[in-house]
Every structure is written in C-alpha cells, then in structure tokens.
Design a protein around this motif. Sequence first.
Motif, PDB file in Angstrom:
ATOM      1  N   TYR A  89    -105.192 -53.162 -63.929  1.00 14.26           N
ATOM      2  CA  TYR A  89    -104.503 -54.290 -63.304  1.00 14.26           C
ATOM      3  C   TYR A  89    -103.910 -53.876 -61.960  1.00 14.26           C
ATOM      4  N   ARG A  90    -103.308 -52.709 -61.900  1.00 10.59           N
ATOM      5  CA  ARG A  90    -102.743 -52.214 -60.642  1.00 10.59           C
ATOM      6  C   ARG A  90    -103.837 -52.051 -59.594  1.00 10.59           C
ATOM      7  N   PHE A  91    -105.008 -51.567 -60.024  1.00 12.33           N
ATOM      8  CA  PHE A  91    -106.124 -51.385 -59.091  1.00 12.33           C
ATOM      9  C   PHE A  91    -106.619 -52.736 -58.560  1.00 12.33           C
ATOM     10  N   LYS A  92    -106.648 -53.738 -59.438  1.00 14.43           N
ATOM     11  CA  LYS A  92    -107.086 -55.074 -59.017  1.00 14.43           C
ATOM     12  C   LYS A  92    -106.105 -55.661 -58.000  1.00 14.43           C
ATOM     13  N   VAL A  93    -104.815 -55.477 -58.240  1.00 15.11           N
ATOM     14  CA  VAL A  93    -103.812 -55.974 -57.296  1.00 15.11           C
ATOM     15  C   VAL A  93    -103.943 -55.252 -55.962  1.00 15.11           C
ATOM     16  N   LEU A  94    -104.231 -53.948 -56.022  1.00 16.32           N
ATOM     17  CA  LEU A  94    -104.431 -53.189 -54.788  1.00 16.32           C
ATOM     18  C   LEU A  94    -105.620 -53.737 -54.005  1.00 16.32           C
ATOM     19  N   LEU A  95    -106.723 -54.039 -54.708  1.00 17.65           N
ATOM     20  CA  LEU A  95    -107.892 -54.612 -54.035  1.00 17.65           C
ATOM     21  C   LEU A  95    -107.571 -55.964 -53.417  1.00 17.65           C
ATOM     22  N   LEU A  96    -106.800 -56.776 -54.120  1.00 23.27           N
ATOM     23  CA  LEU A  96    -106.403 -58.078 -53.574  1.00 23.27           C
ATOM     24  C   LEU A  96    -105.551 -57.904 -52.319  1.00 23.27           C
ATOM     25  N   THR A  97    -104.683 -56.897 -52.341  1.00 17.73           N
ATOM     26  CA  THR A  97    -103.840 -56.625 -51.180  1.00 17.73           C
ATOM     27  C   THR A  97    -104.692 -56.221 -49.988  1.00 17.73           C
ATOM     28  N   VAL A  98    -105.653 -55.335 -50.226  1.00 18.33           N
ATOM     29  CA  VAL A  98    -106.571 -54.892 -49.166  1.00 18.33           C
ATOM     30  C   VAL A  98    -107.393 -56.073 -48.647  1.00 18.33           C
ATOM     31  N   LEU A  99    -107.817 -56.953 -49.558  1.00 16.42           N
ATOM     32  CA  LEU A  99    -108.599 -58.128 -49.163  1.00 16.42           C
ATOM     33  C   LEU A  99    -107.806 -59.008 -48.195  1.00 16.42           C
ATOM     34  N   GLY A 100    -106.540 -59.241 -48.503  1.00 19.39           N
ATOM     35  CA  GLY A 100    -105.720 -60.101 -47.653  1.00 19.39           C
ATOM     36  C   GLY A 100    -105.566 -59.543 -46.259  1.00 19.39           C
ATOM     37  N   TYR A 101    -105.150 -58.281 -46.169  1.00 20.29           N
ATOM     38  CA  TYR A 101    -104.992 -57.664 -44.865  1.00 20.29           C
ATOM     39  C   TYR A 101    -106.353 -57.503 -44.167  1.00 20.29           C
ATOM     40  N   GLY A 102    -107.370 -57.124 -44.956  1.00 19.27           N
ATOM     41  CA  GLY A 102    -108.701 -56.891 -44.387  1.00 19.27           C
ATOM     42  C   GLY A 102    -109.297 -58.139 -43.776  1.00 19.27           C
ATOM     43  N   TYR A 103    -109.106 -59.281 -44.419  1.00 18.84           N
ATOM     44  CA  TYR A 103    -109.675 -60.537 -43.920  1.00 18.84           C
ATOM     45  C   TYR A 103    -109.121 -60.861 -42.534  1.00 18.84           C
ATOM     46  N   ILE A 104    -107.802 -60.772 -42.404  1.00 20.17           N
ATOM     47  CA  ILE A 104    -107.178 -61.104 -41.119  1.00 20.17           C
ATOM     48  C   ILE A 104    -107.566 -60.082 -40.056  1.00 20.17           C
ATOM     49  N   LEU A 105    -107.542 -58.795 -40.409  1.00 14.42           N
ATOM     50  CA  LEU A 105    -107.883 -57.753 -39.440  1.00 14.42           C
ATOM     51  C   LEU A 105    -109.348 -57.833 -39.025  1.00 14.42           C
ATOM     52  N   PHE A 106    -110.231 -58.242 -39.970  1.00 10.34           N
ATOM     53  CA  PHE A 106    -111.652 -58.372 -39.651  1.00 10.34           C
ATOM     54  C   PHE A 106    -111.868 -59.425 -38.572  1.00 10.34           C
ATOM     55  N   PHE A 107    -111.300 -60.603 -38.763  1.00 14.49           N
ATOM     56  CA  PHE A 107    -111.502 -61.663 -37.787  1.00 14.49           C
ATOM     57  C   PHE A 107    -110.820 -61.352 -36.460  1.00 14.49           C
ATOM     58  N   LEU A 108    -109.659 -60.735 -36.533  1.00 14.14           N
ATOM     59  CA  LEU A 108    -108.993 -60.348 -35.302  1.00 14.14           C
ATOM     60  C   LEU A 108    -109.817 -59.308 -34.554  1.00 14.14           C
ATOM     61  N   SER A 109    -110.349 -58.322 -35.272  1.00 17.32           N
ATOM     62  CA  SER A 109    -111.179 -57.280 -34.655  1.00 17.32           C
ATOM     63  C   SER A 109    -112.452 -57.878 -34.074  1.00 17.32           C
ATOM     64  N   LEU A 110    -113.051 -58.831 -34.817  1.00 17.38           N
ATOM     65  CA  LEU A 110    -114.290 -59.467 -34.356  1.00 17.38           C
ATOM     66  C   LEU A 110    -114.060 -60.226 -33.060  1.00 17.38           C
ATOM     67  N   VAL A 111    -112.999 -60.989 -33.019  1.00 19.11           N
ATOM     68  CA  VAL A 111    -112.711 -61.780 -31.812  1.00 19.11           C
ATOM     69  C   VAL A 111    -112.386 -60.862 -30.642  1.00 19.11           C
ATOM     70  N   LEU A 112    -111.598 -59.805 -30.890  1.00 22.37           N
ATOM     71  CA  LEU A 112    -111.273 -58.859 -29.820  1.00 22.37           C
ATOM     72  C   LEU A 112    -112.523 -58.126 -29.333  1.00 22.37           C
ATOM     73  N   PHE A 113    -113.435 -57.832 -30.252  1.00 24.51           N
ATOM     74  CA  PHE A 113    -114.703 -57.171 -29.879  1.00 24.51           C
ATOM     75  C   PHE A 113    -115.516 -58.075 -28.959  1.00 24.51           C
ATOM     76  N   LEU A 114    -115.646 -59.353 -29.342  1.00 24.88           N
ATOM     77  CA  LEU A 114    -116.391 -60.301 -28.517  1.00 24.88           C
ATOM     78  C   LEU A 114    -115.727 -60.497 -27.162  1.00 24.88           C
ATOM     79  N   LEU A 115    -114.402 -60.488 -27.157  1.00 23.36           N
ATOM     80  CA  LEU A 115    -113.667 -60.606 -25.901  1.00 23.36           C
ATOM     81  C   LEU A 115    -113.980 -59.413 -24.998  1.00 23.36           C
ATOM     82  N   THR A 116    -113.968 -58.224 -25.573  1.00 23.06           N
ATOM     83  CA  THR A 116    -114.247 -57.003 -24.798  1.00 23.06           C
ATOM     84  C   THR A 116    -115.659 -57.041 -24.232  1.00 23.06           C
ATOM     85  N   ILE A 117    -116.645 -57.433 -25.044  1.00 23.72           N
ATOM     86  CA  ILE A 117    -118.041 -57.525 -24.592  1.00 23.72           C
ATOM     87  C   ILE A 117    -118.149 -58.513 -23.435  1.00 23.72           C
TER      88      ILE A 117
END
Length: 627
Positions: A24-52
């Motif tokens: 259960y602790r591992f599942k909660v950890l994965l959910l936590t990573v998913l939340g932060y990862g989702y936002i950071l992914f889109f932010l990184s993607l947009v910043l990457f496209l901006l840089t290009i």
Amino acid sequence: MTNEEFELLVRKLETKAEKNPGNYRFKVLLLTVLGYGYILFFLSLVLFLLTISVLYIADGHFTFGSLKVLVITGALSFFIIKALYVKMPLPEGYYVKENEAPELEKTISDISNKLKTPKIHAIVLDDDYNAAVLQHHKFGLFGPKKNILLIGIPLMSGLTREQFISVLAHELAHISHSDTSFGAMIYRVRMTWAQLMNSLEKNEQFGTFLFRKFIKWYYPRYSAHTFVMARQQEYAADAASVKVTSPETVRDTLCAISIGAQYYYENYYDELFEEGSKTNAVPQPYSQFFDKSRKLDPFVAETFLKSEMEKESGILDTHPCLADRLKAVGMKSDIPKNEESAVDHFFANPNSILQQFNQSWLERNEEKWKEEITSYNEAKYRLQELENRKELDLHSKFEKAILTRNLVGFEPAAALLEEIIAEYPVEQIAPAFLTLGNIYLYMEGAAQKGEDFVRKAAKIDWELKEEALESLCKYYYYTGQMEAFEETSAQLEAWPNTIKQFEEEFQTLSLDDHYVTHNQAPEEVAAIVDELSRYNEIVDAYLVRKVVELIPERKVYALALTVQVPENIDQVEYTDQLLEKYAQEFQIAENVHFYILNGYEDFEKKVKEVKGSQILGQNEHQKQLSV
C-alpha cells in the motif's frame, strides 16, 4: 467523486492497507510520483518546444509558423508556471520574537532532537483553540519551505506544561525524519495538493487546461489513498507524543482538549457576556480563560467528555475520534486536574502576550459587546415583566420560554415549552416543537424525543424545515452519527432545489392540477369575500385548494372568478386589464392565486365540481338567504 463514493473508496483502501502495508505504501508512492510527474512532464514539454522555437528563429529560420509556435509555447509556459506558483499567504497571528519564549524554543529544540524533526522557522500565536505545523512553500508545490508552528493561545492557556509538551510532540511528529518519515512526507504532500486544488478552482487561467482535468480526476483518488495514511500518521504522532512524555500525559492532554474546546466555543463567551452584563467590566477573554476553565463545573466537563467519547471516527476528518486515540495509547478517558497554565511557563512575559490578544479582541468586538450588553439587559427586564403578569397570551408565553432559555437555562425553558404544547394541541405551535426539540437533543436521556420534536416541527411548518435539518446535522455530527449526518446533509443540500421546483409549481395553475375543498377558516373566507365585493363586475367566485406534490403541507389556493363583460368590448382584452388591476389592488394572502374563468369553460367546470368551492355569487347568496 461524491461523498458516498469517497467514503466507500476509503473503507476499501483501509482494508488493503491493513492486509499489506508495504504494497500500500508503494502504491501511494507511485501515485505521488504520478501527480508530480504529470505536471513536470507537460511543463518540460512546453519549455522544450519553446527552446526549439527560439533556437530555430535565432538560426535564421524565421517564418510566421515558427513565430506562432513561439508565441503559443511562450504563453503556455508562462501561464503554467504562473498557475503552479501558488502564493500561499503566511498564517495570520502574533509572530513570537526572539527571547519572548526561551523555554518554548528550548522545549521545541529538545523534542526535535528526540523525534528528528527539521528546524521550526517561526512560532505564530493566534486566538483559535488549536495547534498545527504548517509547511509554507515559496513556490506553491515546489521551492524552499518554512516550517511554522501555529499555537492557539486558548489551547495553551488551558493545558499544563506537560500536556502542552505532549501537543508539541504530536505536531512536530508530522514533519519528522524518523522511521515515520514516509507517512509524514505523504501527510505534507496531501496538504500541498489540497492547496493547489483550491487555487485552481479559484483561478481560471490559460494553459491550465493541460492539467486541470487530470488534477480533478487525480486529487480525489489521491486524497482517498492518502487519507488512510494521514489517519495512520495521527496515530503515529500520538505514539511519538507518548515517547516524549507518557501515556498518562497523552491521555490527560486528549481529554483536556476535548473538554476545553467545547467549553471555549460553546460556553465560555456566554459566561463572559453574562458577567459583563452584571458588572459592566471590560472583558479580558484570554487572561481569564485558564481560571474559568479550571473552575468548570465537573458535571459540565463530564458531559463534554462523554459526548466526545460517543463519537466515531469518520471520513470528514483525518483525526481519529477520542475513543480510538485513547485505545491506541492503552488508556481510558478521565477528567484531568489542571492547576497550572502552560502560558505562564513558556513565555518570559506571559501577561504582555495575553494583554495584546485581549486588546486585539476588544478592538474587534467592543461595539458589538456593548450592543449585546444593552440587549441582554433589555431581555432581563422583559422577562421580569412577563413573569409578573398574571395572564399571558400564546405569543407572550412563547416569548417568555425563549427568554428563559437564553437567560435562565434549558430545563426551566423546556418546562414552559411543554406547557405551551399541551395547552395548544390543535394549533400545533411548530416553533415550540423546534425549540424544545433542540433543547432535548442535548439533554441526558432525551435525545430521541428531541429528534422527534424537531422532525415534527418541520412537518407542521415547511418554513422551519431548513432550520430543523441544520439542527439535526449539527447534532448528528456532534455525536459522531456519521451515517445519519450524511443522510440529513443530503436532504439539507437538496432542500433549496426543492423550494425552487415548488415555486415553479406554485406559480402556475393548469387543467391537469388536482383541486380539493379549501380548508380556509370562515373568517379568512369572509375577508376574501369582503375584498371581492368592492368590485361590481365580479359575478361569481370559487375558492379551491391546489394539491402540490413537492411540499404537500404548503397550502396553495386558487381563487377563480367570473366577471360581467360589457357589450361590444373584447373579452380577452377586458379580462387582461382586470387581472392587471386586481394584481395591484387585491389585499389577499400571497398563497391565493386568482384568475378569471371567462372563456375557460373546462376550468370553470372543474372548480365548480369541488364541494363548497363557491364563496360568492347567486347560488351562495340564495344559500345564505335560506339559512
């Protein structure tokens, strides 16, 4: 996700967490990573496209298409970062200065060493009966953070030195780096996501569409998963408190807080107010709280403690109920004896701190306090006047009961209300039932009777239903009856929509409606007839009651009129003019709707078929003559 779905999910997750804590602790950890990862992914993607885009244009490949990509990605980057930059205000209150609380700082340092907690950057005092540790992030979800210890002066005043140390240990355990650090981390992240969710709901910004839908799906589920761990973290914090103090101290602390909080919010200011009305002395609420709480009537304290012990742990609060918390530390409830105040021990100059809070309270409440003192004295004189009268009408008896409740006590007021109900059985005085029911809800052995009276009041008078449901919700929550609370809350939430639908039904009359004999009193009918007699053109009048489905107890009447239309005048135009005129001039009750039958034979036939419907006209006149 509805409250019912959330509760069901929490119950399922509690079972899973108990069966396999590691998974259960591992599942909660994965959910936590998913939340932060989702936002950071889109932010990184947009910043990457901006840089290009920037590099592409800088390399001399300028086109309108590349410029469009640059503008869009630049705007998205700006607004996403702006949305994630959730500027959380620092808590309001009195920020303790250096050397103002040396003993408090030393105690916090000692507890931090034992529990391996990070540094507390600020201590803030406020006027709430509570304590908490807040982690203030500089950039919303990210960035450096400050650990802020929030302490309510009333809470600190009502606890002994050892009891307050127990509170400090509990709160500091929530940011511990010890073996409970994972649970503490999840506890903090859960609060951070709650803040972000609240911010997104208040601020509609371009670019947030990339993660708004995800967060609305993610947060309720993450909240449910972490609710289980947050509840476990509360138990872990209590265990840490036992480690720093003792099981007996934690027991005394939990019981003292359960009693003190109820006293502070429910009784304390009423007592100050009553004393002030007699002496006209300027209240010093924060300086007086310790002495008054120490002298609290043992019966009242026992009642407060018992009510807390009867509550069950629910999903509206991650804190377990008092009974479960005491069980977890292996102790039973008891009323502690508090002969000292933690305020006196932990501050270098406690009187100065308390006086600042007293002065602040007076600045906010002085005008209102004086008005209430005046009102209170007027009420006392009025009650004395009513008590000196030999005979009272119904209105005066009810007024006397209310004043007795407010100024004397619940039991004598209950006796007066019982007399009113017994003396007027036919009238069924709904406010008397509601007032008496609210009193009985909190009297020993009379709760069921109180529920019955409150519900009866709502049944007698639909206008009291909202107040009755609010009373029941408060009672169910107060006593920990969460299933009944949820059910009644749903009724309360649905009530405004029911009223709206009723108003639509109330305002219209149609041939499909069902009409029955009116139940208006003879004097009320006579008043309507007298009003109609002023208009010579009215030939006949019929009064019927419309049966409504949504709120059957709410009476709606239809007053159907036939009028004499002059020759060579358009009937529709003439009746429309009359309706407009009557709307401005008629002096009849709001729940009586009138319309003109001329040209509506089907309506006329329907109301005439209702027994006793005709109240004015040739047939009614003949009946009166024969009588």
